[in-house]
Scaffold this active site. Sequence first.
Site, PDB file in Angstrom:
ATOM      1  N   HIS A  56     -31.283  -3.756 150.569  1.00  0.00           N
ATOM      2  CA  HIS A  56     -32.631  -3.162 150.532  1.00  0.00           C
ATOM      3  C   HIS A  56     -32.463  -1.663 150.265  1.00  0.00           C
ATOM      4  O   HIS A  56     -32.030  -1.280 149.192  1.00  0.00           O
ATOM      5  CB  HIS A  56     -33.300  -3.487 151.879  1.00  0.00           C
ATOM      6  CG  HIS A  56     -34.772  -3.228 151.956  1.00  0.00           C
ATOM      7  ND1 HIS A  56     -35.535  -2.860 150.881  1.00  0.00           N
ATOM      8  CD2 HIS A  56     -35.631  -3.275 153.010  1.00  0.00           C
ATOM      9  CE1 HIS A  56     -36.799  -2.708 151.266  1.00  0.00           C
ATOM     10  NE2 HIS A  56     -36.883  -2.944 152.558  1.00  0.00           N
ATOM     11  N   HIS A 104     -34.098  -8.257 141.395  1.00  0.00           N
ATOM     12  CA  HIS A 104     -35.150  -8.039 142.387  1.00  0.00           C
ATOM     13  C   HIS A 104     -35.809  -9.365 142.717  1.00  0.00           C
ATOM     14  O   HIS A 104     -35.928 -10.222 141.833  1.00  0.00           O
ATOM     15  CB  HIS A 104     -36.206  -7.065 141.827  1.00  0.00           C
ATOM     16  CG  HIS A 104     -37.027  -6.435 142.894  1.00  0.00           C
ATOM     17  ND1 HIS A 104     -38.127  -7.039 143.426  1.00  0.00           N
ATOM     18  CD2 HIS A 104     -36.869  -5.264 143.537  1.00  0.00           C
ATOM     19  CE1 HIS A 104     -38.622  -6.252 144.363  1.00  0.00           C
ATOM     20  NE2 HIS A 104     -37.881  -5.167 144.451  1.00  0.00           N
ATOM     21  N   ASP A 127     -33.348   1.371 142.493  1.00  0.00           N
ATOM     22  CA  ASP A 127     -32.166   2.025 143.045  1.00  0.00           C
ATOM     23  C   ASP A 127     -31.109   2.363 142.010  1.00  0.00           C
ATOM     24  O   ASP A 127     -30.140   3.049 142.320  1.00  0.00           O
ATOM     25  CB  ASP A 127     -31.530   1.126 144.121  1.00  0.00           C
ATOM     26  CG  ASP A 127     -32.401   1.076 145.348  1.00  0.00           C
ATOM     27  OD1 ASP A 127     -32.875   2.135 145.758  1.00  0.00           O
ATOM     28  OD2 ASP A 127     -32.621  -0.021 145.877  1.00  0.00           O
TER      29      ASP A 127
HETATM   30  N1  CMC Z   1     -25.711  -8.892 140.298  1.00  0.00           N
HETATM   31  C1  CMC Z   1     -25.259 -10.072 139.867  1.00  0.00           C
HETATM   32  N2  CMC Z   1     -25.912 -11.232 140.034  1.00  0.00           N
HETATM   33  C2  CMC Z   1     -27.089 -11.176 140.656  1.00  0.00           C
HETATM   34  C3  CMC Z   1     -27.639  -9.971 141.132  1.00  0.00           C
HETATM   35  C4  CMC Z   1     -26.911  -8.802 140.923  1.00  0.00           C
HETATM   36  N3  CMC Z   1     -27.375  -7.627 141.334  1.00  0.00           N
HETATM   37  N4  CMC Z   1     -28.836 -10.217 141.706  1.00  0.00           N
HETATM   38  C5  CMC Z   1     -29.025 -11.532 141.620  1.00  0.00           C
HETATM   39  N5  CMC Z   1     -27.973 -12.116 140.974  1.00  0.00           N
HETATM   40  C6  CMC Z   1     -27.836 -13.519 140.636  1.00  0.00           C
HETATM   41  C7  CMC Z   1     -27.524 -14.349 141.872  1.00  0.00           C
HETATM   42  O1  CMC Z   1     -26.148 -14.431 142.110  1.00  0.00           O
HETATM   43  C8  CMC Z   1     -28.156 -15.657 141.492  1.00  0.00           C
HETATM   44  O2  CMC Z   1     -27.274 -16.295 140.577  1.00  0.00           O
HETATM   45  P1  CMC Z   1     -27.111 -17.914 140.587  1.00  0.00           P
HETATM   46  O3  CMC Z   1     -28.471 -18.440 140.210  1.00  0.00           O
HETATM   47  O4  CMC Z   1     -26.046 -18.193 139.593  1.00  0.00           O
HETATM   48  O5  CMC Z   1     -26.728 -18.270 141.999  1.00  0.00           O
HETATM   49  C9  CMC Z   1     -29.405 -15.259 140.691  1.00  0.00           C
HETATM   50  O6  CMC Z   1     -29.090 -13.977 140.145  1.00  0.00           O
HETATM   51  C10 CMC Z   1     -30.658 -15.177 141.537  1.00  0.00           C
HETATM   52  O7  CMC Z   1     -30.440 -14.219 142.567  1.00  0.00           O
HETATM   53  P2  CMC Z   1     -30.922 -14.355 144.069  1.00  0.00           P
HETATM   54  O8  CMC Z   1     -29.814 -13.879 144.960  1.00  0.00           O
HETATM   55  O9  CMC Z   1     -31.500 -15.704 144.308  1.00  0.00           O
HETATM   56  O10 CMC Z   1     -32.109 -13.308 144.079  1.00  0.00           O
HETATM   57  P3  CMC Z   1     -32.827 -12.732 145.352  1.00  0.00           P
HETATM   58  O11 CMC Z   1     -34.258 -12.625 144.990  1.00  0.00           O
HETATM   59  O12 CMC Z   1     -32.487 -13.504 146.571  1.00  0.00           O
HETATM   60  O13 CMC Z   1     -32.142 -11.309 145.512  1.00  0.00           O
HETATM   61  C11 CMC Z   1     -31.735  -9.005 145.439  1.00  0.00           C
HETATM   62  C12 CMC Z   1     -32.751 -10.116 145.161  1.00  0.00           C
HETATM   63  C13 CMC Z   1     -32.410  -7.655 145.161  1.00  0.00           C
HETATM   64  C14 CMC Z   1     -31.310  -9.048 146.920  1.00  0.00           C
HETATM   65  C15 CMC Z   1     -30.515  -9.217 144.516  1.00  0.00           C
HETATM   66  O14 CMC Z   1     -30.909  -9.165 143.169  1.00  0.00           O
HETATM   67  C16 CMC Z   1     -29.422  -8.204 144.804  1.00  0.00           C
HETATM   68  O15 CMC Z   1     -28.621  -8.414 145.711  1.00  0.00           O
HETATM   69  N6  CMC Z   1     -29.357  -7.093 144.010  1.00  0.00           N
HETATM   70  C17 CMC Z   1     -28.384  -6.059 144.267  1.00  0.00           C
HETATM   71  C18 CMC Z   1     -28.845  -5.199 145.429  1.00  0.00           C
HETATM   72  C19 CMC Z   1     -29.981  -4.291 145.035  1.00  0.00           C
HETATM   73  O16 CMC Z   1     -29.957  -3.644 143.999  1.00  0.00           O
HETATM   74  N7  CMC Z   1     -30.979  -4.222 145.916  1.00  0.00           N
HETATM   75  C20 CMC Z   1     -32.133  -3.318 145.731  1.00  0.00           C
HETATM   76  C21 CMC Z   1     -33.390  -4.085 145.541  1.00  0.00           C
HETATM   77  S1  CMC Z   1     -34.718  -3.048 144.967  1.00  0.00           S
HETATM   78  C22 CMC Z   1     -35.048  -2.002 146.290  1.00  0.00           C
HETATM   79  C23 CMC Z   1     -35.654  -2.675 147.454  1.00  0.00           C
HETATM   80  O17 CMC Z   1     -36.691  -3.336 147.306  1.00  0.00           O
HETATM   81  O18 CMC Z   1     -35.124  -2.515 148.549  1.00  0.00           O
END
Ligand code: CMC
Length: 455
Positions: free
Chosen positions: A294, A333, A389
């Site tokens: 986050h 996201h 970010d």
């Molecule tokens: N790098 C590589 N792969 C990713 C990433 C990433 N940053 N984000 C998602 N994926 C992949 C994930 O592994 C999954 O792949 P598969 O379908 O093969 O298993 C697919 O994309 C769907 O991802 P998810 O984990 O189901 O998505 P989510 O909605 O649960 O997660 C997130 C959202 C923001 C936690 C995630 O994208 C992430 O960890 N990003 C990196 C951390 C980040 O930048 N966070 C800041 C978010 S914006 C500020 C805020 O709101 O706080």
Amino acid sequence: MDPVKPHPRVEEAASSLVTGGAEATGARRDTLSITDNRTGKQYELPIEHGAIRANDLRQIRYGPDDFGLMSYDPAYTNTAACASRITYIDGDKGILEYRGYPIEELAERSTYLETAYLILHGELPTRAQLEEWIWHITHHTFIHESIKKFLDGFHYDAHPMGMLVSTVAALSTFYPDAKDIFNAQSRRKQTYRLIGKMPTLAAFAYRHSLGLPYAYPDNDLSYTGNFLSMLFKTTEAKFTPNPTLERALDLLFILHADHEQNCSTSAMRGVGSSHVDPYCATAAATAALYGPLHGGANEAVVRMLTEIGSVSKVPAFIKGIEKGESKLMGFGHRVYKNYDPRAKIIKQAAYQVFDVLGRNPLLDVALEIERIALSDEYFIKRKLYPNVDFYSGLIYQALSFPSAMFPVLFAIPRTAGWLAHWQEMLDDQEQKIARPRQLFLGPARRGYVPIEQRG
Ligand code: CMC
């Protein structure tokens, strides 16, 4: 449900879902028909604002002892836990609006304190309202001297988010009147205090980590000008912030002011729903923001860019991401499946800051990552775009903030959003203490086994 006027696009989306039967015969009914194949019984549930009420499922039972059907939604990916009028996001189109105003217009024309007023009150202030609002916030920037003693107790390398979480919670003990959460006057007062004092707590935490004496608030300066003064003032009698940097920080604060039901806002609502005072609820929200998924993500982005080090190493790094070796921080996201509109604005602002302070060499690494990722199958398939970010950390680094301060710079402006949601939750007649259900998959009832009989 509270008669929330839906955003026109929510209504459009709801109606575009109807493709077959009823629409074809011209008799659209806003209901959902369900057949329970366990019993053969049929149910018709009302659909309102594109949603069914989860509690309507409870009438679906296979026997008199059955609890009734629930929906299973880990991480609430498809559950609306409230009706809100504050922030609208269309994640597919990359749209963000506060109270109906596009983020791009607010970023260009508003200030953080004006935007905070808008988020909390629902309308942009008149000139007189804005002046009064700024006066109140500015006159609540000082903190009790005893708070300094708490800060002094932290180890020299304590993370500023840890210090912020603890000192915000500690404010609760200084303002027992804050427990009067249904008193409008008290709520207003706590709102001034929290928005006014967050920068002071943050700046004091920063000075503590450097072993510098605390710099007291300067009420002649703007919200961000005063914050920069409390952070960076040394021996000069009066600190004069660089206007470009003061504005850049204000812009970043506007972009971070709210983002509907994210993890920390849900924490604010969830903890606040127990009717605890807003300082404790804000401490919980700040704690949620601390996590690397986050508010801690921009800190992680800079760490990642520093580790990559040069543009030539980007392709190998991206290959590693595709193999699942790590995540590309600052990408992806839960809601945006398009370019995060805040990331676009921040990217432009980064160039303005670099014009004043010199180009951050990590920018080239970031631009190369973005270039490769946006044309890479892995990222395209998963709709992973830069989020807020990805570039913000580079600006913060150029402004001389250590990376540990980045989530703090997120928490300060988000306080307005947290408080707006807290207030909306308390005023919502349908809300109760947050208490999700579970699917119990553990062992069935069994007798206690004495220790000598355990295998
Ligand atoms: N790098 C590589 N792969 C990713 C990433 C990433 N940053 N984000 C998602 N994926 C992949 C994930 O592994 C999954 O792949 P598969 O379908 O093969 O298993 C697919 O994309 C769907 O991802 P998810 O984990 O189901 O998505 P989510 O909605 O649960 O997660 C997130 C959202 C923001 C936690 C995630 O994208 C992430 O960890 N990003 C990196 C951390 C980040 O930048 N966070 C800041 C978010 S914006 C500020 C805020 O709101 O706080």
